[in-house]
Design an enzyme around this catalytic site. Sequence first.
Site, PDB file in Angstrom:
ATOM      1  N   ALA A 256      52.337 -29.202  34.598  1.00 43.17           N
ATOM      2  CA  ALA A 256      54.036 -29.758  34.966  1.00 43.17           C
ATOM      3  C   ALA A 256      53.984 -31.449  34.146  1.00 43.17           C
ATOM      4  O   ALA A 256      53.765 -32.530  34.803  1.00 43.17           O
ATOM      5  CB  ALA A 256      54.829 -29.542  35.229  1.00 43.17           C
ATOM      6  N   CYS A 264      49.948 -30.658  15.346  1.00 42.02           N
ATOM      7  CA  CYS A 264      49.617 -28.971  15.613  1.00 42.02           C
ATOM      8  C   CYS A 264      50.327 -28.059  16.196  1.00 42.02           C
ATOM      9  O   CYS A 264      50.999 -27.497  15.638  1.00 42.02           O
ATOM     10  CB  CYS A 264      47.795 -28.752  16.540  1.00 42.02           C
ATOM     11  SG  CYS A 264      46.694 -29.220  15.694  1.00 42.02           S
TER      12      CYS A 264
END
Length: 437
Positions: A256, A264
């Site tokens: 996280a 991309c």
Amino acid sequence: MRISVIGCGYLGAVHAASMAELGHDVIGIDVDPGKIQALKAAKAPFFEPGLEGILESAMRSGRLSFSTDIADAKGSQVHFVAVGTPQKRGENAADLTYVDAAIEGILPHLSEGDLVVGKSTVPVGTAARLAERIDEAGTGASLAWNPEFLREGYAVKDTIAPDRLVYGVAAGEKGLKAKELLDQVYATAIANETPVVVTDYATAELVKVSANAFLATKISFINAMAEIAEVAGADVTSLADAIGYDARIGRRFLNAGIGFGGGCLPKDIRAFSARAEELGRGESVRFLLEIDAINMRRRERAIDMVIEALGGQVYKKKVAVLGLAFKPDSDDVRDSPALDVAVRLNGLGAHVIATDPEAIPNSIRLHPQLGFATDTLDALHGADVVVLVTEWKEYRELDPVEIGELVRDKVIIDGRNVLDPVKWRAAGWTYKGMGRP
């Protein structure tokens, strides 16, 4: 084999140098004279570990050359198209201008039996359309689609020793010949038992975008859990460790933080959603819109944490921002969460001093209004709060006791959850992680 690579940006330059390193004779083509001049001098126009080494080796061997004239690609057996497919301005869809231009540019220089190989990430259906265009031109050449799976920071390794190869080829004899040529191109990898998946155009196109969509989903999933952990008093890092032991889930990419960025993942999941809508199946990937939203919320959360740490008063407070690239071992700031956080804090009136081992020049070009420091210690000096947003090794290894003497207040926001909270708190710091109590 003699190979041409059309487009010498991040993907193309790495591919050209790597193919030459593997023993092929390669010519790289790009319309940017500055980029070509740098590559001719064996200088990478961007930071990628290991690239300049193989550029120098390949140039010395005589197997690698560069040109701005696409006519110089004539005589190559295989022509790789490695141009960008950016997001359209004001839309989610991919812009195929450069791909179409590359195909039109190479058509007059193709010969019977040549193979054009797409490596760019494109919406499903693009390859079939381009194959038809090549057939119409009557060159006797054919098309294959060979998606790339490069990780910035590991791109050279991923090209020379890929974890899999995907060939999207036409049916029948054309497809068999395309496979034979690609097998020759990748003979070294195949000899090392790299798996090869031979499939149709549409599947090959979907492999790339679905892989990115799955990866983005995994990252945003753990960031969604971080949002819950923050209000529940749980620790998302321990949670990720626990569920990561499940072999069906795995621990990788369950970190996280402030979310993903780069050239991309963000644009690819948006383009995938847009293409699904065009195909009448938008509902099938509508969850990707929420994946994108979760990702963008993490940047907002990092900014909120800085504001909270400063007691609600950001104006003229010195904020040291550690990191500008979207990930370590890269100078890429495209859609970088780190740079975005720095820019937004600056917009709130904070005195931002940002630093990064490689990405400062690119950041200055985009946002010259920010303050920059090439030395980490200079950035930290007198800071009211420190924000770690790109997990470079040198930031992960900072000594909290040593730098505690430089800052005005010992407050750190760990936007990547890579620091040891116990160690930093023991040194007198107020440590705040993402989804950590």
